[in-house]
Design a protein around this motif. Structure first.
Motif, PDB file in Angstrom:
ATOM      1  N   ALA A 107      11.572   5.433  -1.286  1.00  0.00           N
ATOM      2  CA  ALA A 107      11.030   4.532  -1.968  1.00  0.00           C
ATOM      3  C   ALA A 107      11.519   3.237  -2.325  1.00  0.00           C
ATOM      4  N   VAL A 108      12.747   3.292  -2.232  1.00  0.00           N
ATOM      5  CA  VAL A 108      13.736   2.152  -2.511  1.00  0.00           C
ATOM      6  C   VAL A 108      14.041   1.335  -1.153  1.00  0.00           C
ATOM      7  N   ALA A 109      14.304   2.070  -0.165  1.00  0.00           N
ATOM      8  CA  ALA A 109      14.671   1.704   1.043  1.00  0.00           C
ATOM      9  C   ALA A 109      13.511   0.793   1.773  1.00  0.00           C
ATOM     10  N   VAL A 110      12.552   1.136   1.757  1.00  0.00           N
ATOM     11  CA  VAL A 110      11.215   0.618   2.495  1.00  0.00           C
ATOM     12  C   VAL A 110      11.123  -0.878   2.177  1.00  0.00           C
ATOM     13  N   PRO A 111      10.720  -0.958   0.939  1.00  0.00           N
ATOM     14  CA  PRO A 111      10.592  -2.455   0.733  1.00  0.00           C
ATOM     15  C   PRO A 111      11.858  -3.359   0.584  1.00  0.00           C
ATOM     16  N   ALA A 112      12.845  -2.648   0.523  1.00  0.00           N
ATOM     17  CA  ALA A 112      14.134  -3.578   0.483  1.00  0.00           C
ATOM     18  C   ALA A 112      14.352  -3.987   1.765  1.00  0.00           C
ATOM     19  N   LEU A 113      14.096  -2.979   3.027  1.00  0.00           N
ATOM     20  CA  LEU A 113      14.210  -3.333   4.383  1.00  0.00           C
ATOM     21  C   LEU A 113      13.183  -4.519   4.688  1.00  0.00           C
ATOM     22  N   VAL A 114      12.249  -4.251   4.148  1.00  0.00           N
ATOM     23  CA  VAL A 114      11.132  -5.529   4.442  1.00  0.00           C
ATOM     24  C   VAL A 114      11.597  -6.564   3.824  1.00  0.00           C
ATOM     25  N   LEU A 115      12.005  -6.808   2.779  1.00  0.00           N
ATOM     26  CA  LEU A 115      12.649  -7.775   2.130  1.00  0.00           C
ATOM     27  C   LEU A 115      13.545  -8.558   3.157  1.00  0.00           C
ATOM     28  N   LEU A 116      14.752  -7.768   3.282  1.00  0.00           N
ATOM     29  CA  LEU A 116      15.485  -8.360   4.413  1.00  0.00           C
ATOM     30  C   LEU A 116      14.885  -8.789   5.796  1.00  0.00           C
ATOM     31  N   MET A 117      14.142  -8.139   6.194  1.00  0.00           N
ATOM     32  CA  MET A 117      13.294  -8.441   7.448  1.00  0.00           C
ATOM     33  C   MET A 117      12.692  -9.910   7.091  1.00  0.00           C
ATOM     34  N   VAL A 166       0.709  -1.281  -0.090  1.00  0.00           N
ATOM     35  CA  VAL A 166      -0.145  -0.100  -0.021  1.00  0.00           C
ATOM     36  C   VAL A 166       0.770   1.207  -0.140  1.00  0.00           C
ATOM     37  N   LEU A 167       1.982   1.208   0.607  1.00  0.00           N
ATOM     38  CA  LEU A 167       2.794   2.302   1.131  1.00  0.00           C
ATOM     39  C   LEU A 167       3.699   2.796  -0.334  1.00  0.00           C
ATOM     40  N   SER A 168       4.072   1.869  -1.103  1.00  0.00           N
ATOM     41  CA  SER A 168       5.016   2.041  -2.189  1.00  0.00           C
ATOM     42  C   SER A 168       4.613   2.961  -3.186  1.00  0.00           C
TER      43      SER A 168
END
Length: 123
Positions: free
Chosen positions: A60-70, A16-18
């Motif tokens: 915009a790039v960092a949020v899904p990348a951090l969630v992917l790592l999590m 939703v956020l991206s």
């Protein structure tokens, strides 16, 4: 174990956020373009406008990348213990990976749009 659930919830939040952050970035790009082409604006205002667009792009790039790592860490933790949650963590990784790929493709589109403008119309 709550980590797979947390990573899954964050993955759904990025769905939703991206798009919202990408819309804000594209709108800010238009604003920065108008600011940059106006001769009356001082150089520092033009630089700030460009930096704001770059920072929004990084968010915009960092949020899904951090969630992917999590999600990857949660999946590894869920696989190493005999508890449930491997499927949920895998779903989080898949969702976050798709969102990250979409955001990366959007960033390439924005970059090519800006470079195309500079090449054909002059920077």
């Amino acid at each position: 174990m709550k980590r797979p659930v947390t990573s899954f919830v964050f993955a759904l939040v990025t769905v939703v956020l991206s798009p919202i952050v990408m819309f804000i970035e594209f709108t800010a790009l238009f604003g920065a373009g108008m600011i940059a082409y106006e001769d009356a604006n001082p150089l520092w205002v033009k630089i700030i406008a460009v930096v704001v667009v770059i920072l929004i792009g990084l968010v915009a790039v960092a949020v899904p990348a951090l969630v992917l790592l999590m999600g990857i860490k949660a999946r590894a933790a869920a696989k190493s213990t005999p508890t449930k949650g491997v499927g949920l963590a895998t779903a989080a990784v898949v969702i976050a990976g798709i969102v990250t790929a979409g955001v990366a493709a959007f960033q390439v589109f924005v970059l090519l749009s800006v470079l195309g403008e500079c090449i054909f119309d002059g920077c």
